[in-house]
Motif scaffolding. Structure first.
Motif, PDB file in Angstrom:
ATOM      1  N   GLU A   1       0.831  -1.208   0.000  1.00 46.35           N
ATOM      2  CA  GLU A   1       0.000   0.000   0.000  1.00 46.35           C
ATOM      3  C   GLU A   1       0.861   1.252   0.000  1.00 46.35           C
ATOM      4  O   GLU A   1       0.550   2.246  -0.677  1.00 46.35           O
ATOM      5  N   LYS A   2       1.976   1.191   0.765  1.00 46.70           N
ATOM      6  CA  LYS A   2       2.878   2.344   0.805  1.00 46.70           C
ATOM      7  C   LYS A   2       3.525   2.563  -0.559  1.00 46.70           C
ATOM      8  O   LYS A   2       3.666   3.706  -1.017  1.00 46.70           O
ATOM      9  N   GLU A   3       3.919   1.447  -1.202  1.00 46.65           N
ATOM     10  CA  GLU A   3       4.531   1.569  -2.527  1.00 46.65           C
ATOM     11  C   GLU A   3       3.546   2.173  -3.525  1.00 46.65           C
ATOM     12  O   GLU A   3       3.900   3.041  -4.332  1.00 46.65           O
TER      13      GLU A   3
ATOM     14  N   MET B   1       3.241   5.797  -2.656  1.00 46.62           N
ATOM     15  CA  MET B   1       4.412   6.569  -3.101  1.00 46.62           C
ATOM     16  C   MET B   1       4.420   6.721  -4.622  1.00 46.62           C
ATOM     17  O   MET B   1       4.733   7.811  -5.160  1.00 46.62           O
TER      18      MET B   1
END
Length: 493
Positions: free
Chosen positions: A294-296, A299
């Protein structure tokens, strides 16, 4: 009547003549001699008292009163906590001394003399003591017979102290005793028992449950026997004097079994714990992987939106450039667009990779320079590129600053160093030596004007170059002549 009076007269005359005390003295010695027969009788050894000189199969002194001397192999009130029961022996024979009335403070090693009657108790000789006298206390230890000899001929060594090693072959218990059946040298040829009776003073301290079949033990005790009246079977045994007389020569198998069970449960616990831990780690890893994905995605979305926004700004600048009526305005807008594109390229690289904190500087510079070339020249072959770039990873902040600085230098080269008459050459060298990065950008243009150093800081491009160099904490070196100009930056990663 006449003679009676005569004897009475003699008695009165003797009392008056020698005194009453002197008259009673012979009577006192007479009774004392009967109470202390040890001083008058012949003292036999244990071997002599148990001898069968006529070879009739019976002890010569059976059912007779004898006086025997020997050395005690056990303390009194140990084998029997209520009555006097000890064993005395010489170098060849031993016998039990028993009395239900006498008491004496006898310890192992004491040399004693016993007056009593020799009897058989369950076909085992013993002496029922009338009197006991201690000659000396614990000067010598009784003779110790090896258990191997006893096992070969236990009848010969009845009543004697024995010691040796054996192997437990059976465990037994009844209402009257606890026992271990043992064999010597792990064979069934010679079998003895370890016997602990209910009347033993230390019966509660013996832990025979500790021993298992197959354990090798070292046992010390007195050789005895018991004949069953029902079937006539004879059992020879060793009577230990205290719990220290029975000990294992190694680790008891029961302990090994306990250790094995403990290890098994520990292994099962560890395996169970590992399974649970693995499930927890797997679940946590899945959570972290999901969060990382999810962070990737987040980002990537951020960098994608930043790049798109910068692209929109660049497109707006294109519109302004197309409508600009003054060449200076058009040039200024083109420079701004180039700077914006250099930043947009960084976010484009971050969008295309999984490294969100660092960017490969060599790849970024190569694409940035080609992008600037496409902006300022229509002929891709008008300028020849000479790249010598080592793969170096830098943080995003430094890459952005480095890209803006390189953008200013490359734009200046395209604007002032190259023309249509001469083939342009642009060299870019990126190297790292230990903790320093060296970036050199050179062209084959006519060089900088002689008053360049005096003009540095007056134009926007010069101000930006100096500011970007300061942000990188870089040392800026400029070399220029008629063959071209080279800018060299040296800074820390």
């Amino acid at each position: 009547m006449k003679y009676s009076r005569l004897w009475y007269g003699v008695f009165i005359w003797l009392v008056k003549k020698i005194g009453f005390a002197a008259f009673l003295m012979p009577l006192f010695f007479c009774f004392t001699a009967q109470a202390q027969p040890l001083n008058s009788d012949e003292v036999l050894t244990v071997s002599e008292a148990l001898a069968d000189r006529n070879d009739d199969g019976e002890i010569d002194f059976i059912n007779q009163k004898v006086t025997i001397g020997g050395r005690s192999s056990v303390d009194n009130l140990v084998l029997n906590e209520r009555f006097l029961s000890i064993y005395i022996q010489d170098h060849q024979k031993g016998i039990q001394v028993f009395s239900g009335e006498l008491q004496a403070d006898i310890n192992r090693g004491d040399s004693i003399i016993v007056r009593g009657t020799v009897q058989l108790y369950y076909d085992k000789p013993e002496i029922i003591a009338d009197t006991i006298k201690i000659i000396d206390s614990g000067i010598k230890k009784p003779v110790l017979i090896p258990l191997q000899k006893v096992a070969q001929n236990p009848e010969r060594y009845l009543g004697m102290l024995s010691s040796g090693k054996a192997v437990v072959s059976q465990k037994s218990a009844s209402s009257g005793y606890w026992g271990l059946t043992m064999t010597l040298e792990d064979t069934s040829e010679h079998i003895l028992e370890v016997y602990v009776s209910q009347s033993h003073a230390f019966k509660d301290q013996f832990n025979l449950d500790l021993f298992s079949i197959g354990d090798e033990i070292e046992v010390t005790g007195i050789v005895g026997k018991f004949v069953f009246q029902s079937n006539g079977n004879t059992v020879y045994h060793i009577k230990p004097r205290n719990p220290q007389d029975i000990k294992t020569t190694g680790i008891p198998r029961k302990y090994l079994w306990y250790v094995g069970i403990s290890v098994f449960f520990i292994v099962v616990f560890i395996l169970g714990w590992l399974v649970v831990l693995r499930k927890q780690v797997k679940a946590r890893t899945k959570e972290l992987t999901t969060a990382l994905e999810e962070k990737e995605i987040l980002m990537q979305e951020i960098h994608h939106r930043v790049k798109n926004n910068l692209a929109k700004i660049s497109a707006l600048l294109d519109l302004q450039i197309s409508t600009a009526e003054h060449p200076a305005v058009e040039e200024s807008l083109s420079n701004s667009k180039s700077r914006i594109n250099s930043m947009a390229l960084v976010h484009d690289k971050l969008y295309q990779t999984q490294h969100y904190k660092t960017v490969l500087l060599n790849t970024y510079l190569k694409e940035l320079i080609k992008s600037i070339h496409d902006t300022y020249t229509s002929d891709l072959n008008n300028v020849e590129f000479d790249f010598e770039l080592e793969p170096i990873r830098l943080s995003v902040d430094k890459v952005v600053v480095c890209g803006l600085l390189v953008n200013e230098l490359i734009v200046n080269s395209f604007k002032y160093a190259f023309n249509d008459d001469k083939q342009g050459r642009l060299s870019v060298v990126l190297k790292q030596k230990k903790d320093r990065i060296s970036l050199s950008i050179g062209d084959n243009g006519p060089g900088l004007p002689n008053d360049f150093h005096e003009l540095v800081g007056e134009g926007l491009g010069s101000i930006l170059i100096q500011n970007f160099a300061d942000q990188l904490d870089a040392k800026l070196d400029v070399k220029s002549n008629s063959s071209g100009t080279t800018f060299t930056l040296i800074f820390k990663p």
